[in-house]
Scaffold this motif. Sequence first.
Motif, PDB file in Angstrom:
ATOM      1  N   MET A  23       0.819  -1.207   0.000  1.00 30.26           N
ATOM      2  CA  MET A  23       0.000   0.000   0.000  1.00 30.26           C
ATOM      3  C   MET A  23       0.861   1.268   0.000  1.00 30.26           C
ATOM      4  SD  MET A  23      -3.255  -0.998   2.455  1.00 30.26           S
ATOM      5  CE  MET A  23      -2.304  -1.719   3.798  1.00 30.26           C
ATOM      6  N   ARG A  24       1.936   1.262   0.799  1.00 34.77           N
ATOM      7  CA  ARG A  24       2.767   2.455   0.907  1.00 34.77           C
ATOM      8  C   ARG A  24       3.510   2.748  -0.398  1.00 34.77           C
ATOM      9  NH1 ARG A  24       2.746   7.217   1.885  1.00 34.77           N
ATOM     10  NH2 ARG A  24       4.733   8.225   2.314  1.00 34.77           N
ATOM     11  N   LEU A  25       4.046   1.715  -1.040  1.00 33.73           N
ATOM     12  CA  LEU A  25       4.820   1.911  -2.263  1.00 33.73           C
ATOM     13  C   LEU A  25       3.959   2.409  -3.420  1.00 33.73           C
ATOM     14  CD1 LEU A  25       7.159  -1.209  -2.096  1.00 33.73           C
ATOM     15  CD2 LEU A  25       7.811   1.170  -1.760  1.00 33.73           C
ATOM     16  N   GLN A  33      13.816   7.191   0.844  1.00 35.42           N
ATOM     17  CA  GLN A  33      14.260   6.489   2.055  1.00 35.42           C
ATOM     18  C   GLN A  33      13.352   5.305   2.368  1.00 35.42           C
ATOM     19  OE1 GLN A  33      13.916   9.769   1.740  1.00 35.42           O
ATOM     20  NE2 GLN A  33      16.036  10.532   1.986  1.00 35.42           N
ATOM     21  N   GLU A  34      12.054   5.491   2.168  1.00 38.82           N
ATOM     22  CA  GLU A  34      11.117   4.393   2.402  1.00 38.82           C
ATOM     23  C   GLU A  34      11.346   3.257   1.418  1.00 38.82           C
ATOM     24  OE1 GLU A  34       7.039   6.175   4.236  1.00 38.82           O
ATOM     25  OE2 GLU A  34       7.575   6.887   2.222  1.00 38.82           O
ATOM     26  N   ARG A  35      11.628   3.597   0.170  1.00 42.60           N
ATOM     27  CA  ARG A  35      11.881   2.555  -0.826  1.00 42.60           C
ATOM     28  C   ARG A  35      13.172   1.805  -0.501  1.00 42.60           C
ATOM     29  NH1 ARG A  35       8.312   2.991  -4.935  1.00 42.60           N
ATOM     30  NH2 ARG A  35       7.207   4.983  -5.107  1.00 42.60           N
ATOM     31  N   GLU A  36      14.162   2.509   0.019  1.00 43.13           N
ATOM     32  CA  GLU A  36      15.401   1.844   0.420  1.00 43.13           C
ATOM     33  C   GLU A  36      15.154   0.920   1.617  1.00 43.13           C
ATOM     34  OE1 GLU A  36      18.053   5.050   1.152  1.00 43.13           O
ATOM     35  OE2 GLU A  36      18.523   5.381  -0.982  1.00 43.13           O
ATOM     36  N   ALA A  37      14.317   1.357   2.554  1.00 43.07           N
ATOM     37  CA  ALA A  37      13.969   0.521   3.695  1.00 43.07           C
ATOM     38  C   ALA A  37      13.201  -0.724   3.242  1.00 43.07           C
ATOM     39  CB  ALA A  37      13.136   1.322   4.702  1.00 43.07           C
ATOM     40  N   PHE A  38      12.333  -0.535   2.243  1.00 39.82           N
ATOM     41  CA  PHE A  38      11.600  -1.679   1.697  1.00 39.82           C
ATOM     42  C   PHE A  38      12.555  -2.697   1.086  1.00 39.82           C
ATOM     43  CE2 PHE A  38      10.032  -3.465  -2.348  1.00 39.82           C
ATOM     44  CZ  PHE A  38       9.151  -4.409  -1.827  1.00 39.82           C
TER      45      PHE A  38
END
Length: 333
Positions: A23-25, A33-38
């Motif tokens: 959902m977040r992506l 940063q969120e995509r790197e954490a994913f």
Amino acid sequence: MSQARLTEAQNDAITEAAAQWCMRLHEPDCTRQEREAFAVWLNANPLHALEYEAMLEIWGVSEHLARPAPAAARGVALPSATRRRTWQRFAVAAAVTLLALPVAAYSGWQLGWVPNAHERYSADASARTVTLPDGSQVELNLGSQLTFSNYKDQRRVTLGKGEAFFKVSHDASHPFLVQAAEGQVRVTGTQFNVWMYEDQVRVTLLEGSVLVTSNKRLSGDGLRLEPGMQARYKAGDYAAQINPTAAVSSELAWRNGKLVLDNLALADALPLINRYLDSPLSLADSATGKLRIGGVFNTRKIDRLVSSLPKVLPVYLSRNAEGRTVLGTRPAL
């Protein structure tokens, strides 16, 4: 050493995390940063990748689920893209809940929101025939993929890539829909072929009748085909083009492992050829695309057709900067 078996709680945690990432992506404000954490989470455990892939399937299926009443009907105006994302987020979250709640799953089935069967099929180096949960039979050409979802009010297939021949079990109250690119084929019981390459689609009817639309979001039932007719469309077309004299035997020759090119211009033949190639051909110019080619070829040996083109046509093969094979016209002597 084998990996320790995960507890039910651990499996549920992975499923929930996969749903949250899915959902977040898909949100437009998702940060780098969120995509790197994913990426870190995805690579931490092979099960993470498997569960995330399953969530992507649910996300894709949610495009086709019946929507609840739009927000505007409740006095709230939302952009269409926002409504679609909101519904997809609900569908993914609901799917996670339904994994653990059989009663909720039954309710979702009764409302037409959740399928009671969802299967994926593919054919790689050889064609194969599969029987869908509803009894319909599908022949898959080389390099083809499709998914089947059975809802209370409809049966839905998504052709991810390639080509398939359908023999649909008749059920007038439970229509059979095939999604291909941006369009849709609607039937109750019939025999037909769907070919897709990139955003180009051809629907050839052998028996019965079907309704074809080039964009499933458009209103109306689409154009009706009768046996022996073919519909063609590509992304962005307002309506499919109907060909009442399609050579059905040539279109279905792949079922016998053959590709029939009936004196076609290279520009028209290349999509048919490229369907079987790992590295597609391209044309150097429009003049080369006007050259014509004919013959019957083995679908498992299309690479031999490519290598033989300079022997049967005034063309040469070269490589462009991207490493793709390019067909150009040889200069006249």
